[in-house]
Design an enzyme around this catalytic site. Structure first.
Site, PDB file in Angstrom:
ATOM      1  N   ALA A   1     -30.340 -20.020 -23.253  1.00 62.67           N
ATOM      2  CA  ALA A   1     -30.965 -20.274 -21.958  1.00 62.67           C
ATOM      3  C   ALA A   1     -30.095 -21.266 -21.192  1.00 62.67           C
ATOM      4  O   ALA A   1     -29.329 -22.009 -21.814  1.00 62.67           O
ATOM      5  CB  ALA A   1     -32.373 -20.836 -22.170  1.00 62.67           C
TER       6      ALA A   1
ATOM      7  N   GLN B   1     -30.700 -24.044 -20.011  1.00 63.14           N
ATOM      8  CA  GLN B   1     -30.888 -25.426 -20.490  1.00 63.14           C
ATOM      9  C   GLN B   1     -30.753 -25.506 -22.013  1.00 63.14           C
ATOM     10  O   GLN B   1     -31.350 -26.383 -22.656  1.00 63.14           O
ATOM     11  CB  GLN B   1     -32.242 -25.964 -20.027  1.00 63.14           C
ATOM     12  N   SER B   2     -29.974 -24.623 -22.605  1.00 62.49           N
ATOM     13  CA  SER B   2     -29.802 -24.600 -24.053  1.00 62.49           C
ATOM     14  C   SER B   2     -29.146 -25.879 -24.580  1.00 62.49           C
ATOM     15  O   SER B   2     -28.056 -26.261 -24.144  1.00 62.49           O
ATOM     16  CB  SER B   2     -28.933 -23.393 -24.415  1.00 62.49           C
ATOM     17  N   ASN B   3     -29.816 -26.512 -25.543  1.00 63.39           N
ATOM     18  CA  ASN B   3     -29.203 -27.661 -26.224  1.00 63.39           C
ATOM     19  C   ASN B   3     -28.052 -27.196 -27.114  1.00 63.39           C
ATOM     20  O   ASN B   3     -27.064 -27.913 -27.280  1.00 63.39           O
ATOM     21  CB  ASN B   3     -30.252 -28.383 -27.077  1.00 63.39           C
TER      22      ASN B   3
ATOM     23  N   ALA C   1     -26.015 -24.718 -26.483  1.00 61.97           N
ATOM     24  CA  ALA C   1     -24.841 -24.498 -25.633  1.00 61.97           C
ATOM     25  C   ALA C   1     -24.154 -25.827 -25.331  1.00 61.97           C
ATOM     26  O   ALA C   1     -22.925 -25.948 -25.433  1.00 61.97           O
ATOM     27  CB  ALA C   1     -25.258 -23.790 -24.339  1.00 61.97           C
TER      28      ALA C   1
END
Ligand SMILES: *Cc1c(COP(=O)(O)O)cnc(C)c1O
Length: 320
Positions: A69, A71-73, A75
């Site tokens: 997503a 807001q992926s942590n 990523a």
């Protein structure tokens, strides 16, 4: 092959004020601080990346490609890992430019990652898009490695099998570890180390079939595990992944105002709401040794417009 990205062990802290507010005894509750892993503002994805990126480097990779997503942590931490190890990073997100801002995306940029917006796609199409970019990079002479969604496959889950062993050396008497369940690798690794009966997963709604995914990964790490053996609460999903629920907002305030610990609205806040519910319905009882696994995610709070608005609007003025 494991590469070193953090300092271990992470702290295990007592949470007596929170324990009492939940209805437990003062000494029952501990918080495992994986939010304090040093790399890239911390969080659980670092433990998985030590194994997935380690394997990619052993295979000669020069570029990490992953999905999530906006807001992926995961990523954000892949971007940080790439920066630390001298690898290029390409992040593939659903949506179009401007679909999200602030929070993790700001840090992705700071860590030097490139972003590809994949448009209106589901998870499978997102992964296919990323595979297409891997092919493009190969044709250009690169050596890309695709890191799975959330860093979750059996390789990544080994990071949490190791984390479970780390916890056992800190607190051998642990009865239940409560953890947010997203892409599943974290819970799977903990199940492998602690046994299914000692891990309570709180589903965040990130996947359609979380129990099957966790069982498959745990089974690859240890003995075959059936989805029915797992302890998973689904009562905190609410209207879906990423949506702020009242119980999550209340859980954020509870942890913040009893222990001075910040949780996030997508994962750890839901997990804390699940712990509140588990004590409420007797799943977790006073006298049992309980660990709340703080998996990080604070950057996501600042990228979550609904949560930021909610707490900003609740600003308490000093009465004059
Ligand atoms: C990804 C994530 C989780 C869930 O971990 P999975 O291994 O994907 O299930 C929990 N907390 C935070 C903060 C996360 O970023």
């Amino acid at each position: 092959m494991r590469t070193s990205l953090g300092n271990w062990p992470t702290p295990l802290e007592a949470a007596p004020r929170l324990a009492v507010r939940l209805g437990l005894r003062e000494g029952d509750l501990w918080i495992k601080r994986d939010d304090l892993i040093g790399l890239g503002a911390g969080g659980n994805k670092v433990r998985k990346l030590e194994y997935t990126v380690g394997a990619a480097m052993a295979a000669g990779a020069d570029t990490l490609v992953t999905v999530g997503a906006p807001q992926s942590n995961h990523a954000r931490l892949t971007a940080a890992a790439g920066a630390k190890l001298g690898l290029d990073v390409v992040l593939v997100f659903p949506g179009k430019p401007g679909a999200s801002r602030s929070g993790n995306l700001t840090l992705d940029t700071l860590f030097g990652a490139q972003v590809h917006w994949a448009g209106d796609v589901d998870l499978q199409q997102l992964v296919e898009t990323a595979q297409g970019l891997v092919d493009v990079l190969r044709r250009r002479g690169g050596r890309p490695a695709l890191i799975p969604f959330g860093g979750s496959d059996a390789t990544g889950a080994r990071g949490y099998e190791q984390a479970g062993q780390e916890l056992l050396s800190q607190l051998p008497s642990v009865d239940t570890a409560v953890v947010a369940l997203g892409s599943g690798g974290t819970m799977a690794g903990l199940v492998a180390a602690l046994g299914a009966e000692r891990v309570l997963g709180v589903d965040t709604g990130a996947m359609d079939q979380p129990a099957a995914a966790v069982a498959a990964m745990a089974g690859e790490l240890t003995t075959p595990t059936g989805p029915g053996q797992l302890r998973i609460r689904t009562d905190q999903v609410g209207p879906g992944y990423g949506r702020l629920t009242d119980s999550t907002a209340a859980a954020l305030e509870l942890a913040a105002r009893t222990e001075g610990i910040a949780l996030d609205p997508v994962y750890t806040g839901r997990a804390m709401a699940g712990l509140v519910a588990a004590v409420g319905d007797g799943t977790i009882a006073p006298g049992q040794t309980t660990v709340f696994w703080h998996t990080g995610g604070l950057a996501g709070l600042f990228g979550h417009a609904e949560a930021v608005d909610r707490f900003d609007n609740a600003l308490t003025l000093f009465p004059t």
